[in-house]
Design an enzyme around this catalytic site. Structure first.
Site, PDB file in Angstrom:
ATOM      1  N   CYS A 110       0.815  -1.302   0.064  1.00  0.00           N
ATOM      2  CA  CYS A 110      -0.118   0.047  -0.097  1.00  0.00           C
ATOM      3  C   CYS A 110       0.793   1.239  -0.106  1.00  0.00           C
ATOM      4  O   CYS A 110       1.395   1.584  -0.945  1.00  0.00           O
ATOM      5  CB  CYS A 110      -1.148   0.081   1.254  1.00  0.00           C
ATOM      6  SG  CYS A 110      -0.249  -0.293   2.595  1.00  0.00           S
ATOM      7  N   SER A 111       0.878   1.940   1.057  1.00  0.00           N
ATOM      8  CA  SER A 111       1.953   3.468   1.275  1.00  0.00           C
ATOM      9  C   SER A 111       2.176   3.706   2.462  1.00  0.00           C
ATOM     10  O   SER A 111       2.286   4.663   3.034  1.00  0.00           O
ATOM     11  CB  SER A 111       0.917   4.388   0.467  1.00  0.00           C
ATOM     12  OG  SER A 111      -0.316   4.589   1.318  1.00  0.00           O
ATOM     13  N   CYS A 112       2.559   2.466   3.353  1.00  0.00           N
ATOM     14  CA  CYS A 112       2.910   2.791   4.626  1.00  0.00           C
ATOM     15  C   CYS A 112       4.200   3.677   4.694  1.00  0.00           C
ATOM     16  O   CYS A 112       5.059   3.382   3.887  1.00  0.00           O
ATOM     17  CB  CYS A 112       3.266   1.408   5.429  1.00  0.00           C
ATOM     18  SG  CYS A 112       1.672   0.266   5.435  1.00  0.00           S
TER      19      CYS A 112
END
Lengths: 204, 117
Positions: A110-112
């Site tokens: 995702c975009s952690c």
């Protein structure tokens, strides 16, 4: 009649905006969130979180050997001691770049991203091409960022798929021996703490 | 439902949403162990990237006990377990396309790993 003066991107963005507005009014109507609380969250992200925080961590590590050891051993505690703690910074790991190791961070799922030290991620960090390519061809991707990693340097790609968030500790540029901690912090770019860049040299 | 109000915001942002839990769970692995990633292909929520499934790596660090997202996301309980950093050679993941020096570090829950030793 030429009413359609939108660019392609602008046609898409209002839809997202409308969806966000619809969600916001639903949450408010259902009394899940006070709109003023939402404003305060946005204001906090805009004014208090961002790569300037991470830059202070790096500059301190460059000037204080004890802090550097602590940061590499227990990133969460060392970063917390400077006041940077909270959502998406609960478990921090600092990764040390050296003349023989270059670290770069991605979240392929995702975009952690470590919000308290770096703020919200740049668009490219969330894009499918970066996430897909940096694990399979990191050297090509880094080259596109302007970084030519020599063959004898090991590239380490860190995929933050779980609950750890990573901050790269870039190498201190040469010719900075006489700079203050504050002057050093100004050389630490966001990308140098993701690993897609290096710290700027003072003559930059 | 409790409404999120302005006075709660600073605490919420400062506390975060810790997935680390303070329970005693025995680790299945330790740093240095060789592990194979399970070939998990469930449709339900999981945090296992496809590119490491079935690959062999080495545990480098045990980060302690965390909530397991595969069960907690479906309200089937926290199933607390250890999270490790596992390192893979680029060659193991990508064959000859991988640079001989390069390494990929991925964080994985206990349930995603099997002993390869």
């Amino acid at each position: 009649m030429t009413t359609d003066n939108h660019s392609h991107a602008n046609v898409l963005i209002p839809e997202v905006g409308l969806r966000v507005k619809a969600l916001e009014s639903l949450l408010a109507e259902k009394k899940a969130i006070d709109p003023a609380a939402l404003d305060l969250i946005i204001e906090t992200f805009e004014t208090q979180m961002g790569p300037k925080n991470g830059a202070k961590v790096v500059a301190k590590a460059w000037t204080d050997p004890k802090y550097r050891s602590w940061l590499l051993e227990d990133g969460t505690a060392a970063i917390k001691s400077l006041g940077y703690i909270g959502v998406q910074g609960e478990n921090m790991v600092a990764l040390e770049n050296t003349p023989t190791v270059h670290n770069v961070v991605v979240c392929t799922l995702c975009s952690c991203y470590p919000w308290p030290t770096l703020g919200l991620p740049p668009i490219w960090f969330k894009s499918a091409p970066y996430r897909a390519r940096v694990v399979i061809e990191p050297r090509s991707v880094l080259k596109e960022f302007g970084l030519d990693v020599p063959d004898d340097v090991e590239v380490r790609v860190w995929d933050s798929t779980a609950e750890l968030r990573y901050l790269v500790l870039p190498m201190r540029p040469s010719g900075t021996e006489n700079l203050t901690e504050q002057e050093l912090a100004a050389l630490v770019t966001r990308d140098s703490m993701i690993g897609t860049g290096v710290a700027q040299s003072p003559s930059h | 439902m409790n409404m999120l109000t302005t006075d709660m915001v600073p605490t919420v942002l400062a506390t975060g949403d810790p997935a680390r839990v303070d329970v005693e769970v025995a680790p299945k692995f330790k740093a240095g162990d060789t592990v194979t990633v399970v070939n998990l292909n469930q449709v339900a929520h999981n945090r296992l990237p496809a590119y490491i499934r079935g690959k062999v790596g080495t545990v480098t660090f045990d980060h302690g006990v965390f909530v397991f997202p595969d069960t907690s996301a479906h309200r089937q309980g926290p199933k607390p377990q250890h999270v490790y950093t596992v390192v893979f050679t680029a060659h193991e993941l990508w064959g000859d396309a991988g640079h001989p020096r390069d390494r990929m570090y991925v964080d994985a829950w206990d349930d995603y790993l099997e002993s390869a030793g």
